[in-house]
Design a protein around this motif. Structure first.
Motif, mmCIF file in Angstrom:
data_model
loop_
_atom_site.group_PDB
_atom_site.id
_atom_site.type_symbol
_atom_site.label_atom_id
_atom_site.label_comp_id
_atom_site.label_asym_id
_atom_site.label_seq_id
_atom_site.Cartn_x
_atom_site.Cartn_y
_atom_site.Cartn_z
ATOM 1 N N ARG A 58 -7.311 -13.010 11.677
ATOM 2 C CA ARG A 58 -7.063 -11.680 12.274
ATOM 3 C C ARG A 58 -5.891 -11.017 11.552
ATOM 4 O O ARG A 58 -4.829 -11.611 11.410
ATOM 5 C CB ARG A 58 -6.769 -11.873 13.766
ATOM 6 C CG ARG A 58 -6.189 -10.703 14.485
ATOM 7 C CD ARG A 58 -7.101 -9.525 14.633
ATOM 8 N NE ARG A 58 -8.350 -9.783 15.336
ATOM 9 C CZ ARG A 58 -9.296 -8.848 15.513
ATOM 10 N NH1 ARG A 58 -9.136 -7.626 15.023
ATOM 11 N NH2 ARG A 58 -10.401 -9.134 16.150
ATOM 12 N N LEU A 59 -6.105 -9.816 11.040
ATOM 13 C CA LEU A 59 -5.038 -9.054 10.376
ATOM 14 C C LEU A 59 -4.628 -7.875 11.232
ATOM 15 O O LEU A 59 -5.485 -7.219 11.832
ATOM 16 C CB LEU A 59 -5.536 -8.504 9.038
ATOM 17 C CG LEU A 59 -5.300 -9.364 7.810
ATOM 18 C CD1 LEU A 59 -6.413 -10.380 7.682
ATOM 19 C CD2 LEU A 59 -5.232 -8.512 6.565
ATOM 20 N N THR A 60 -3.320 -7.608 11.248
ATOM 21 C CA THR A 60 -2.839 -6.384 11.884
ATOM 22 C C THR A 60 -1.838 -5.723 10.942
ATOM 23 O O THR A 60 -1.157 -6.418 10.163
ATOM 24 C CB THR A 60 -2.150 -6.660 13.236
ATOM 25 O OG1 THR A 60 -1.249 -7.754 13.067
ATOM 26 C CG2 THR A 60 -3.147 -7.019 14.309
ATOM 27 N N VAL A 61 -1.747 -4.404 10.982
ATOM 28 C CA VAL A 61 -0.768 -3.697 10.154
ATOM 29 C C VAL A 61 0.055 -2.752 11.016
ATOM 30 O O VAL A 61 -0.437 -2.213 12.013
ATOM 31 C CB VAL A 61 -1.415 -2.887 9.006
ATOM 32 C CG1 VAL A 61 -2.149 -3.777 8.043
ATOM 33 C CG2 VAL A 61 -2.307 -1.788 9.517
ATOM 34 N N ALA A 62 1.313 -2.580 10.634
ATOM 35 C CA ALA A 62 2.196 -1.623 11.306
ATOM 36 C C ALA A 62 2.954 -0.856 10.230
ATOM 37 O O ALA A 62 3.189 -1.393 9.123
ATOM 38 C CB ALA A 62 3.170 -2.356 12.218
ATOM 39 N N ALA A 63 3.339 0.365 10.544
ATOM 40 C CA ALA A 63 4.092 1.182 9.586
ATOM 41 C C ALA A 63 5.444 0.524 9.303
ATOM 42 O O ALA A 63 6.064 -0.065 10.197
ATOM 43 C CB ALA A 63 4.294 2.581 10.153
ATOM 44 N N ASP A 95 -3.124 0.374 -3.321
ATOM 45 C CA ASP A 95 -2.026 1.309 -3.590
ATOM 46 C C ASP A 95 -0.798 0.527 -4.051
ATOM 47 O O ASP A 95 -0.127 -0.114 -3.231
ATOM 48 C CB ASP A 95 -1.691 2.104 -2.326
ATOM 49 C CG ASP A 95 -0.590 3.125 -2.581
ATOM 50 O OD1 ASP A 95 0.028 3.087 -3.681
ATOM 51 O OD2 ASP A 95 -0.344 3.948 -1.687
ATOM 52 N N PRO A 96 -0.470 0.592 -5.344
ATOM 53 C CA PRO A 96 0.663 -0.187 -5.861
ATOM 54 C C PRO A 96 1.989 0.166 -5.189
ATOM 55 O O PRO A 96 2.921 -0.627 -5.199
ATOM 56 C CB PRO A 96 0.692 0.168 -7.354
ATOM 57 C CG PRO A 96 -0.667 0.692 -7.666
ATOM 58 C CD PRO A 96 -1.190 1.302 -6.403
ATOM 59 N N GLU A 97 2.062 1.362 -4.575
ATOM 60 C CA GLU A 97 3.318 1.801 -3.936
ATOM 61 C C GLU A 97 3.278 1.695 -2.418
ATOM 62 O O GLU A 97 4.273 2.013 -1.761
ATOM 63 C CB GLU A 97 3.592 3.279 -4.279
ATOM 64 C CG GLU A 97 3.529 3.639 -5.763
ATOM 65 C CD GLU A 97 4.634 2.953 -6.535
ATOM 66 O OE1 GLU A 97 5.729 2.769 -5.957
ATOM 67 O OE2 GLU A 97 4.394 2.573 -7.700
ATOM 68 N N GLY A 98 2.157 1.303 -1.839
ATOM 69 C CA GLY A 98 1.977 1.369 -0.380
ATOM 70 C C GLY A 98 2.920 0.450 0.377
ATOM 71 O O GLY A 98 3.260 -0.638 -0.080
ATOM 72 N N ALA A 99 3.344 0.903 1.579
ATOM 73 C CA ALA A 99 4.256 0.116 2.420
ATOM 74 C C ALA A 99 3.608 -0.123 3.784
ATOM 75 O O ALA A 99 2.999 0.786 4.357
ATOM 76 C CB ALA A 99 5.575 0.849 2.595
ATOM 77 N N ALA A 100 3.735 -1.352 4.277
ATOM 78 C CA ALA A 100 3.235 -1.689 5.618
ATOM 79 C C ALA A 100 3.706 -3.095 5.960
ATOM 80 O O ALA A 100 3.968 -3.906 5.065
ATOM 81 C CB ALA A 100 1.708 -1.637 5.667
ATOM 82 N N ARG A 101 3.823 -3.369 7.266
ATOM 83 C CA ARG A 101 4.149 -4.725 7.725
ATOM 84 C C ARG A 101 2.829 -5.362 8.174
ATOM 85 O O ARG A 101 2.217 -4.915 9.153
ATOM 86 C CB ARG A 101 5.152 -4.656 8.881
ATOM 87 C CG ARG A 101 5.714 -6.002 9.267
ATOM 88 C CD ARG A 101 6.917 -5.871 10.193
ATOM 89 N NE ARG A 101 6.572 -5.361 11.519
ATOM 90 C CZ ARG A 101 6.898 -4.164 11.984
ATOM 91 N NH1 ARG A 101 7.607 -3.319 11.264
ATOM 92 N NH2 ARG A 101 6.539 -3.793 13.196
ATOM 93 N N ILE A 102 2.387 -6.396 7.421
ATOM 94 C CA ILE A 102 1.080 -7.002 7.690
ATOM 95 C C ILE A 102 1.291 -8.371 8.324
ATOM 96 O O ILE A 102 2.132 -9.155 7.873
ATOM 97 C CB ILE A 102 0.268 -7.169 6.382
ATOM 98 C CG1 ILE A 102 0.188 -5.846 5.613
ATOM 99 C CG2 ILE A 102 -1.126 -7.700 6.672
ATOM 100 C CD1 ILE A 102 -0.441 -5.960 4.233
ATOM 101 N N THR A 103 0.521 -8.669 9.355
ATOM 102 C CA THR A 103 0.507 -10.019 9.934
ATOM 103 C C THR A 103 -0.896 -10.594 9.766
ATOM 104 O O THR A 103 -1.895 -9.923 10.067
ATOM 105 C CB THR A 103 0.877 -9.986 11.430
ATOM 106 O OG1 THR A 103 2.160 -9.373 11.555
ATOM 107 C CG2 THR A 103 0.940 -11.391 12.010
ATOM 108 N N LEU A 104 -0.928 -11.808 9.234
ATOM 109 C CA LEU A 104 -2.209 -12.516 9.047
ATOM 110 C C LEU A 104 -2.186 -13.732 9.961
ATOM 111 O O LEU A 104 -1.383 -14.645 9.772
ATOM 112 C CB LEU A 104 -2.356 -12.939 7.576
ATOM 113 C CG LEU A 104 -3.460 -13.949 7.262
ATOM 114 C CD1 LEU A 104 -4.829 -13.406 7.627
ATOM 115 C CD2 LEU A 104 -3.422 -14.326 5.772
#
Ligand SMILES: C[C@@](CO)(OP(=O)(O)O)[C@H](O)COP(=O)(O)OP(=O)(O)OC[C@H]1O[C@@H](n2ccc(N)nc2=O)[C@H](O)[C@@H]1O
Ligand SMILES: Nc1ncnc2c1ncn2[C@@H]1O[C@H](COP(=O)(O)OP(=O)(O)O)[C@@H](O)[C@H]1O
Length: 294
Positions: A58-63, A95-104
């Motif tokens: 399960r993956l989740t992403v946050a800004a 996106d080589p510049e993309g930002a996000a906090r990912i939890t796997l």
């Protein structure tokens, strides 16, 4: 067995289903895996019937202001957390510049022939393309031959080296048990052990298979050509197949070491899983439905 034309859609690359749960990364199971040749670059040509399970990561992403990954869950041990994790590689491809906090949250064993890393990469692409409003990149197979098929987790017949897919209908939900003995198996080592690479493909038209019994019967006449080479690399795989001996069909998935047993009813699968878990408490044993909501 009637050979009926199947509801089928040819695509060189799968696109995510509009209603797929984007953060769920289901286990991939190769019901068949025929190795039919080898390309000049060493990659093998495959003809494989692939389904997905109702069990996965399960993956989740946050800004956030930077790109980060945290790996949690019962199967997190040993999974890379740095730039070589397929989730971060997928993010960078998008996106080589993309930002996000990912939890796997890991529930699938790694290097296990059920595409955990590939399915995680596909889920990351689905989630982050929404989060960052970026189009899906063209060459997702650069992340691994299994990644394109995981983008749209429906039953499919896979060709080429894994990048060509055709959605197939006519398969029922399959009650099953997945068993992994805890021995990671490296995919290149298994392909390298093959002695014959020009094996027969599946029949051109796949039959409509109305019941789990009919599916098991037809599948028994097909093969996983990597099973023998994988057993040479990790002999414990034979023990796993023996432990699944009461299944309608027992076979290895992908390059191993996970094997699946198919059963007529969920209760039969549960009884087999309980018995195997008692005899081999160190093994990963899970009751699943393959091809859920068929
Ligand atoms: C064998 C399969 C069957 O579905 O599953 P797994 O066992 O990985 O789950 C796949 O083809 C694996 O796909 P994936 O694990 O994404 O492969 P990649 O990272 O692209 O390749 C790893 C290595 O496997 C070999 N490889 C992979 C795919 C292919 N069609 N021919 C190959 O010879 C190559 O040696 C390659 O360097
Ligand atoms: N998110 C991830 N989950 C699991 N393994 C990963 C991940 N990212 C990178 N890997 C690496 O990918 C390799 C293959 O893992 P995986 O896709 O689970 O197996 P397989 O190709 O046998 O289905 C592992 O050896 C592991 O080190």
């Amino acid at each position: 067995m009637p050979c009926l034309p199947r509801r089928a859609r040819h695509r060189s690359m799968l696109r995510p289903m509009a209603d797929a749960d984007p953060g769920f990364a289901p286990a991939k199971v190769n019901l068949t895996l025929h190795v039919t040749g080898r390309r000049a670059d060493g990659y093998h040509l495959l003809d494989s019937l692939v389904v997905f399970a109702d069990l996965g990561d399960r993956l989740t992403v946050a800004a956030d202001e930077a790109l980060s990954l945290r790996v949690t869950g019962p199967m997190a041990a040993g999974v890379p957390t740095g730039a070589d994790n397929l989730v971060l590689r997928a993010a960078r491809l998008l996106d080589p510049e993309g930002a996000a906090r990912i939890t796997l949250d890991k529930h699938l064993p790694a290097a296990a022939g059920i595409g955990g890393g590939s399915s995680d990469a596909a889920a990351a692409l689905r989630l982050l393309s929404r989060h960052w409003k970026r189009p899906m990149p063209d060459r997702v197979e650069a992340l691994g031959a299994d990644v394109p098929m995981c983008l749209d987790p429906r039953a499919q017949r896979v060709g080429g080296i894994g990048e060509r897919s055709m959605i197939v209908g006519g398969l029922p939900e399959l009650p099953a048990v997945l068993v992994n003995p805890g021995a990671p198996v490296a995919t290149p080592a298994v392909f390298a052990r093959m002695t014959r690479r020009d094996n027969a493909p599946m029949p051109p038209e796949l039959p409509v298979l109305a019941t789990p019994g009919a599916a098991a019967e037809w599948l028994a006449a097909q093969r996983n050509d990597l099973e023998g080479p994988a057993c040479a690399v990790a002999p414990v795989i034979r023990d796993v197949l023996d432990a699944l001996g009461d299944a309608r069909l027992a076979r290895m998935s992908g390059s191993g070491a996970t094997c699946f047993g198919l059963y007529d009813r969920p209760d039969d699968a549960r009884a087999a899983a309980d018995r195997i878990a008692q005899t081999e408490p160190g093994w990963w044993v899970r009751v699943v439905t393959l091809n859920p909501s068929a």
